[in-house]
Design a protein around this motif. Structure first.
Motif, PDB file in Angstrom:
ATOM      1  N   SER A   1      40.834  44.876  46.339  1.00 53.93           N
ATOM      2  CA  SER A   1      41.429  45.134  44.971  1.00 53.93           C
ATOM      3  C   SER A   1      40.093  44.776  44.145  1.00 53.93           C
ATOM      4  O   SER A   1      40.026  45.165  42.957  1.00 53.93           O
ATOM      5  CB  SER A   1      42.529  44.563  44.483  1.00 53.93           C
ATOM      6  OG  SER A   1      42.307  43.240  44.723  1.00 53.93           O
ATOM      7  N   SER A   2      39.150  43.988  44.811  1.00 51.60           N
ATOM      8  CA  SER A   2      38.220  43.365  43.648  1.00 51.60           C
ATOM      9  C   SER A   2      36.960  44.211  43.928  1.00 51.60           C
ATOM     10  O   SER A   2      35.807  43.926  44.366  1.00 51.60           O
ATOM     11  CB  SER A   2      37.812  41.958  44.183  1.00 51.60           C
ATOM     12  OG  SER A   2      37.512  41.793  45.402  1.00 51.60           O
ATOM     13  N   THR A   3      36.989  45.444  43.349  1.00 54.85           N
ATOM     14  CA  THR A   3      35.692  46.461  43.237  1.00 54.85           C
ATOM     15  C   THR A   3      35.318  46.196  41.906  1.00 54.85           C
ATOM     16  O   THR A   3      36.401  45.884  41.110  1.00 54.85           O
ATOM     17  CB  THR A   3      35.926  47.657  43.514  1.00 54.85           C
ATOM     18  OG1 THR A   3      36.853  48.294  42.900  1.00 54.85           O
ATOM     19  CG2 THR A   3      36.250  47.788  44.994  1.00 54.85           C
ATOM     20  N   LEU A   4      34.111  46.710  41.376  1.00 58.52           N
ATOM     21  CA  LEU A   4      33.758  46.537  40.030  1.00 58.52           C
ATOM     22  C   LEU A   4      34.824  47.120  39.185  1.00 58.52           C
ATOM     23  O   LEU A   4      35.003  46.786  38.094  1.00 58.52           O
ATOM     24  CB  LEU A   4      32.313  46.972  39.894  1.00 58.52           C
ATOM     25  CG  LEU A   4      31.597  46.666  38.737  1.00 58.52           C
ATOM     26  CD1 LEU A   4      31.671  44.965  38.523  1.00 58.52           C
ATOM     27  CD2 LEU A   4      30.113  46.969  38.677  1.00 58.52           C
ATOM     28  N   ARG A   5      35.111  48.656  39.562  1.00 56.92           N
ATOM     29  CA  ARG A   5      35.824  49.266  39.003  1.00 56.92           C
ATOM     30  C   ARG A   5      37.226  48.719  38.663  1.00 56.92           C
ATOM     31  O   ARG A   5      37.724  48.945  37.166  1.00 56.92           O
ATOM     32  CB  ARG A   5      36.342  50.486  39.777  1.00 56.92           C
ATOM     33  CG  ARG A   5      36.451  51.810  39.110  1.00 56.92           C
ATOM     34  CD  ARG A   5      37.080  52.969  40.000  1.00 56.92           C
ATOM     35  NE  ARG A   5      35.889  53.119  40.801  1.00 56.92           N
ATOM     36  CZ  ARG A   5      35.237  54.357  41.009  1.00 56.92           C
ATOM     37  NH1 ARG A   5      35.668  55.473  40.136  1.00 56.92           N
ATOM     38  NH2 ARG A   5      34.275  54.678  41.997  1.00 56.92           N
ATOM     39  N   THR A   6      37.879  48.013  39.240  1.00 58.77           N
ATOM     40  CA  THR A   6      39.070  47.396  39.246  1.00 58.77           C
ATOM     41  C   THR A   6      39.360  46.069  38.615  1.00 58.77           C
ATOM     42  O   THR A   6      40.357  45.635  38.195  1.00 58.77           O
ATOM     43  CB  THR A   6      39.816  47.313  40.559  1.00 58.77           C
ATOM     44  OG1 THR A   6      39.198  46.426  41.404  1.00 58.77           O
ATOM     45  CG2 THR A   6      40.187  48.704  41.220  1.00 58.77           C
TER      46      THR A   6
ATOM     47  N   ARG B   1      33.702  42.484  34.744  1.00 59.45           N
ATOM     48  CA  ARG B   1      32.841  43.466  34.732  1.00 59.45           C
ATOM     49  C   ARG B   1      31.435  43.341  34.128  1.00 59.45           C
ATOM     50  O   ARG B   1      30.619  43.374  34.538  1.00 59.45           O
ATOM     51  CB  ARG B   1      33.416  44.805  34.374  1.00 59.45           C
ATOM     52  CG  ARG B   1      33.186  45.859  35.454  1.00 59.45           C
ATOM     53  CD  ARG B   1      33.636  47.378  34.776  1.00 59.45           C
ATOM     54  NE  ARG B   1      34.992  47.421  34.889  1.00 59.45           N
ATOM     55  CZ  ARG B   1      35.992  48.299  34.145  1.00 59.45           C
ATOM     56  NH1 ARG B   1      35.318  49.432  33.584  1.00 59.45           N
ATOM     57  NH2 ARG B   1      37.283  48.296  34.473  1.00 59.45           N
TER      58      ARG B   1
ATOM     59  N   THR C   1      38.789  43.076  35.597  1.00 52.95           N
ATOM     60  CA  THR C   1      38.830  43.149  34.053  1.00 52.95           C
ATOM     61  C   THR C   1      37.637  43.330  33.181  1.00 52.95           C
ATOM     62  O   THR C   1      36.549  42.997  33.881  1.00 52.95           O
ATOM     63  CB  THR C   1      39.409  42.039  33.630  1.00 52.95           C
ATOM     64  OG1 THR C   1      38.478  40.755  34.197  1.00 52.95           O
ATOM     65  CG2 THR C   1      40.927  41.640  34.182  1.00 52.95           C
ATOM     66  N   THR C   2      37.631  43.653  32.208  1.00 53.65           N
ATOM     67  CA  THR C   2      36.434  43.957  31.445  1.00 53.65           C
ATOM     68  C   THR C   2      35.436  43.002  31.435  1.00 53.65           C
ATOM     69  O   THR C   2      34.132  43.103  31.537  1.00 53.65           O
ATOM     70  CB  THR C   2      36.592  44.463  30.004  1.00 53.65           C
ATOM     71  OG1 THR C   2      37.728  45.420  29.910  1.00 53.65           O
ATOM     72  CG2 THR C   2      35.659  45.121  29.311  1.00 53.65           C
TER      73      THR C   2
ATOM     74  N   THR D   1      28.053  42.799  35.656  1.00 53.94           N
ATOM     75  CA  THR D   1      27.036  43.476  35.316  1.00 53.94           C
ATOM     76  C   THR D   1      25.855  42.852  34.533  1.00 53.94           C
ATOM     77  O   THR D   1      24.486  43.262  34.883  1.00 53.94           O
ATOM     78  CB  THR D   1      27.522  44.584  34.036  1.00 53.94           C
ATOM     79  OG1 THR D   1      28.567  45.299  34.757  1.00 53.94           O
ATOM     80  CG2 THR D   1      26.394  45.607  33.993  1.00 53.94           C
TER      81      THR D   1
END
Ligand code: HEC
Length: 139
Positions: free
Chosen positions: A10-15, A21, A17-18, A25
């Motif tokens: 579940s811990s890909t960048l997409r999933t 992320r 929290t902002t 980034t």
């Protein structure tokens, strides 16, 4: 184990929290900018100046860190203005010593050579305005 795998999944960048992320980034951007700056620095300090001196990258780097062997002031003098002060065998011995790294340990072997051929003029006693060559440090 299954739960661990699930949490890893579940811990890909997409999933994320902002805020997380944004954190990752920013981290990647910082590292990326640092990497580009490092390449730019290498270019400015190591590649470009040496290229202008007619050397490729590896020649430039080995000159920067290993010195310009074969183009020392001592060897230039031995081949040039001082070349008639010693016989060819002695000259070859000193040049070989320079090419071999001119180390303090091996200096003892060439010291008699300097004594015989050079120190008459290149020492404080001679009174000549020439650099003294009476010890390893001076040579
Ligand atoms: C008869 C005296 C005499 C002897 C012997 C002599 N030199 Fe010199 N040397 C000089 C003088 C004078 C100069 C300065 C003028 C010149 O560069 O020609 C000099 C200059 C030098 C320089 C400086 C050159 C430079 O880059 O400015 C070096 C290095 C040098 N000698 C090395 C040696 C070595 C090594 C020997 C022994 C093999 C030696 N000399 C023997 C008189 C001598």
């Amino acid at each position: 184990m299954k739960q661990f795998a699930k949490s890893m999944n579940s811990s890909t960048l997409r999933t994320l929290t902002t805020s997380k992320r944004a954190l990752f980034t920013c981290f990647l951007l910082t590292i990326g900018i640092g990497y580009i700056m490092a390449l730019f620095y290498l270019f400015l300090v190591d590649f470009d100046p040496h290229q202008k001196m007619g050397m490729n990258a590896s020649e430039g780097i080995s000159m920067k860190y290993g010195g310009q062997q074969g183009k020392t002031r001592l060897e230039a003098a031995l081949r040039g203005s001082m070349s008639d002060r010693l016989d060819p065998g002695d000259k070859q011995e000193i040049i070989q010593w320079i090419r071999g790294g001119a180390t303090a340990n091996s200096y003892e072997k060439v010291k008699p050579n300097f004594e015989k051929n050079c120190m008459a003029c290149h020492s404080a006693k001679s009174g000549l305005p020439v650099p003294p060559l009476t010890s390893f440090e001076e040579v």
